[in-house]
Design a protein around this motif. Structure first.
Motif, PDB file in Angstrom:
ATOM      1  N   PHE A  82      52.044  48.173  37.636  1.00 24.71           N
ATOM      2  CA  PHE A  82      52.263  47.075  38.578  1.00 24.71           C
ATOM      3  C   PHE A  82      52.722  45.804  37.871  1.00 24.71           C
ATOM      4  O   PHE A  82      53.535  45.059  38.420  1.00 24.71           O
ATOM      5  N   ILE A  83      52.217  45.548  36.690  1.00 24.06           N
ATOM      6  CA  ILE A  83      52.705  44.404  35.914  1.00 24.06           C
ATOM      7  C   ILE A  83      54.185  44.594  35.613  1.00 24.06           C
ATOM      8  O   ILE A  83      54.989  43.671  35.760  1.00 24.06           O
ATOM      9  N   THR A  84      54.555  45.806  35.214  1.00 24.97           N
ATOM     10  CA  THR A  84      55.938  46.102  34.838  1.00 24.97           C
ATOM     11  C   THR A  84      56.897  45.896  35.995  1.00 24.97           C
ATOM     12  O   THR A  84      57.987  45.373  35.811  1.00 24.97           O
ATOM     13  N   ILE A  85      56.493  46.314  37.197  1.00 23.00           N
ATOM     14  CA  ILE A  85      57.403  46.199  38.346  1.00 23.00           C
ATOM     15  C   ILE A  85      57.294  44.839  39.039  1.00 23.00           C
ATOM     16  O   ILE A  85      57.903  44.620  40.080  1.00 23.00           O
ATOM     17  N   GLY A  86      56.507  43.930  38.454  1.00 26.16           N
ATOM     18  CA  GLY A  86      56.396  42.579  39.000  1.00 26.16           C
ATOM     19  C   GLY A  86      55.556  42.472  40.249  1.00 26.16           C
ATOM     20  O   GLY A  86      55.777  41.577  41.071  1.00 26.16           O
ATOM     21  N   ARG A  87      54.572  43.376  40.415  1.00 24.74           N
ATOM     22  CA  ARG A  87      53.743  43.364  41.617  1.00 24.74           C
ATOM     23  C   ARG A  87      52.257  43.357  41.273  1.00 24.74           C
ATOM     24  O   ARG A  87      51.454  44.009  41.923  1.00 24.74           O
ATOM     25  N   TYR A  88      51.889  42.609  40.253  1.00 24.35           N
ATOM     26  CA  TYR A  88      50.499  42.550  39.818  1.00 24.35           C
ATOM     27  C   TYR A  88      49.585  42.043  40.930  1.00 24.35           C
ATOM     28  O   TYR A  88      48.470  42.533  41.092  1.00 24.35           O
ATOM     29  N   HIS A  89      50.061  41.109  41.732  1.00 26.89           N
ATOM     30  CA  HIS A  89      49.255  40.596  42.852  1.00 26.89           C
ATOM     31  C   HIS A  89      48.907  41.730  43.819  1.00 26.89           C
ATOM     32  O   HIS A  89      47.779  41.796  44.319  1.00 26.89           O
ATOM     33  N   ASP A  90      49.859  42.625  44.073  1.00 28.59           N
ATOM     34  CA  ASP A  90      49.593  43.773  44.941  1.00 28.59           C
ATOM     35  C   ASP A  90      48.510  44.669  44.338  1.00 28.59           C
ATOM     36  O   ASP A  90      47.670  45.203  45.049  1.00 28.59           O
ATOM     37  N   PHE A  91      48.557  44.843  43.015  1.00 32.32           N
ATOM     38  CA  PHE A  91      47.517  45.620  42.338  1.00 32.32           C
ATOM     39  C   PHE A  91      46.156  44.981  42.562  1.00 32.32           C
ATOM     40  O   PHE A  91      45.187  45.673  42.903  1.00 32.32           O
ATOM     41  N   LEU A  92      46.077  43.672  42.373  1.00 30.36           N
ATOM     42  CA  LEU A  92      44.802  42.978  42.544  1.00 30.36           C
ATOM     43  C   LEU A  92      44.261  43.140  43.955  1.00 30.36           C
ATOM     44  O   LEU A  92      43.059  43.370  44.150  1.00 30.36           O
ATOM     45  N   GLN A  93      45.129  43.048  44.948  1.00 32.71           N
ATOM     46  CA  GLN A  93      44.701  43.192  46.343  1.00 32.71           C
ATOM     47  C   GLN A  93      44.273  44.627  46.648  1.00 32.71           C
ATOM     48  O   GLN A  93      43.264  44.855  47.317  1.00 32.71           O
ATOM     49  N   SER A  94      45.036  45.597  46.159  1.00 34.48           N
ATOM     50  CA  SER A  94      44.825  46.998  46.504  1.00 34.48           C
ATOM     51  C   SER A  94      43.676  47.653  45.756  1.00 34.48           C
ATOM     52  O   SER A  94      43.048  48.580  46.268  1.00 34.48           O
ATOM     53  N   TYR A  95      43.439  47.216  44.540  1.00 30.64           N
ATOM     54  CA  TYR A  95      42.444  47.876  43.697  1.00 30.64           C
ATOM     55  C   TYR A  95      41.170  47.048  43.510  1.00 30.64           C
ATOM     56  O   TYR A  95      40.335  47.388  42.677  1.00 30.64           O
ATOM     57  N   ALA A  96      41.007  45.995  44.302  1.00 33.27           N
ATOM     58  CA  ALA A  96      39.790  45.183  44.225  1.00 33.27           C
ATOM     59  C   ALA A  96      38.601  46.018  44.716  1.00 33.27           C
ATOM     60  O   ALA A  96      38.713  46.795  45.664  1.00 33.27           O
ATOM     61  N   MET A  97      37.494  45.841  44.033  1.00 34.98           N
ATOM     62  CA  MET A  97      36.284  46.578  44.386  1.00 34.98           C
ATOM     63  C   MET A  97      35.149  45.600  44.669  1.00 34.98           C
ATOM     64  O   MET A  97      35.201  44.451  44.251  1.00 34.98           O
ATOM     65  N   GLU A  98      34.152  46.094  45.390  1.00 37.35           N
ATOM     66  CA  GLU A  98      32.954  45.308  45.643  1.00 37.35           C
ATOM     67  C   GLU A  98      31.746  46.228  45.529  1.00 37.35           C
ATOM     68  O   GLU A  98      31.872  47.444  45.638  1.00 37.35           O
ATOM     69  N   ILE A  99      30.605  45.618  45.301  1.00 35.13           N
ATOM     70  CA  ILE A  99      29.390  46.404  45.110  1.00 35.13           C
ATOM     71  C   ILE A  99      28.424  46.208  46.270  1.00 35.13           C
ATOM     72  O   ILE A  99      28.278  45.104  46.781  1.00 35.13           O
ATOM     73  N   ASP A 100      27.807  47.302  46.667  1.00 33.31           N
ATOM     74  CA  ASP A 100      26.696  47.260  47.610  1.00 33.31           C
ATOM     75  C   ASP A 100      25.452  47.157  46.731  1.00 33.31           C
ATOM     76  O   ASP A 100      25.038  48.137  46.108  1.00 33.31           O
ATOM     77  N   LYS A 101      24.885  45.981  46.639  1.00 27.19           N
ATOM     78  CA  LYS A 101      23.780  45.730  45.699  1.00 27.19           C
ATOM     79  C   LYS A 101      22.543  46.561  46.011  1.00 27.19           C
ATOM     80  O   LYS A 101      21.812  46.942  45.100  1.00 27.19           O
ATOM     81  N   GLU A 102      22.309  46.850  47.277  1.00 26.68           N
ATOM     82  CA  GLU A 102      21.135  47.643  47.634  1.00 26.68           C
ATOM     83  C   GLU A 102      21.254  49.078  47.123  1.00 26.68           C
ATOM     84  O   GLU A 102      20.292  49.649  46.629  1.00 26.68           O
ATOM     85  N   ARG A 103      22.434  49.646  47.247  1.00 24.58           N
ATOM     86  CA  ARG A 103      22.645  51.036  46.833  1.00 24.58           C
ATOM     87  C   ARG A 103      23.201  51.159  45.418  1.00 24.58           C
ATOM     88  O   ARG A 103      23.324  52.249  44.901  1.00 24.58           O
ATOM     89  N   ARG A 104      23.594  50.016  44.860  1.00 25.85           N
ATOM     90  CA  ARG A 104      24.219  49.998  43.533  1.00 25.85           C
ATOM     91  C   ARG A 104      25.434  50.928  43.515  1.00 25.85           C
ATOM     92  O   ARG A 104      25.593  51.764  42.638  1.00 25.85           O
ATOM     93  N   ASN A 105      26.260  50.741  44.537  1.00 24.01           N
ATOM     94  CA  ASN A 105      27.406  51.605  44.728  1.00 24.01           C
ATOM     95  C   ASN A 105      28.670  50.759  44.883  1.00 24.01           C
ATOM     96  O   ASN A 105      28.685  49.797  45.639  1.00 24.01           O
TER      97      ASN A 105
END
Length: 92
Positions: free
Chosen positions: A21-44
């Motif tokens: 994604f950096i190479t094709i000039g779409r790093y922002h799209d990578f950040l949006q698409s591959y962002a993760m979050e954690i469920d703290k209760e389940r540690r998932n």
């Protein structure tokens, strides 16, 4: 228990995708698409936007796999890795 080899492969694939994604000039799209979050209760962990991740992965990961061939899942910072070569040839 964590499978260390599977964890390494997962990290390497994500780094390979990021480099693409950096190479094709779409790093922002990578950040949006591959962002993760954690469920703290389940540690998932999960994708922050699952549908965006799924559509982006479906569109780009087959291309990335073709570029990488048998190297897909290995460290993309290795100078012999096809994604490293792709990056060096196309990134401006």
């Amino acid at each position: 228990m964590i499978d260390v080899e599977e964890l390494k492969r997962t990290i390497n694939i994500r780094e390979t995708v990021k480099l693409y994604f950096i190479t094709i000039g779409r790093y922002h799209d990578f950040l949006q698409s591959y962002a993760m979050e954690i469920d703290k209760e389940r540690r998932n962990w999960s994708w922050r936007n699952d549908s965006l991740h799924a559509s982006t992965a479906a569109q780009h990961e087959p291309i990335i796999e073709r570029i990488c061939g048998q190297w897909f899942g290995f460290n993309p910072n290795n100078p012999m890795h096809p994604m490293r070569k792709f990056f060096n040839e196309h990134y401006r």
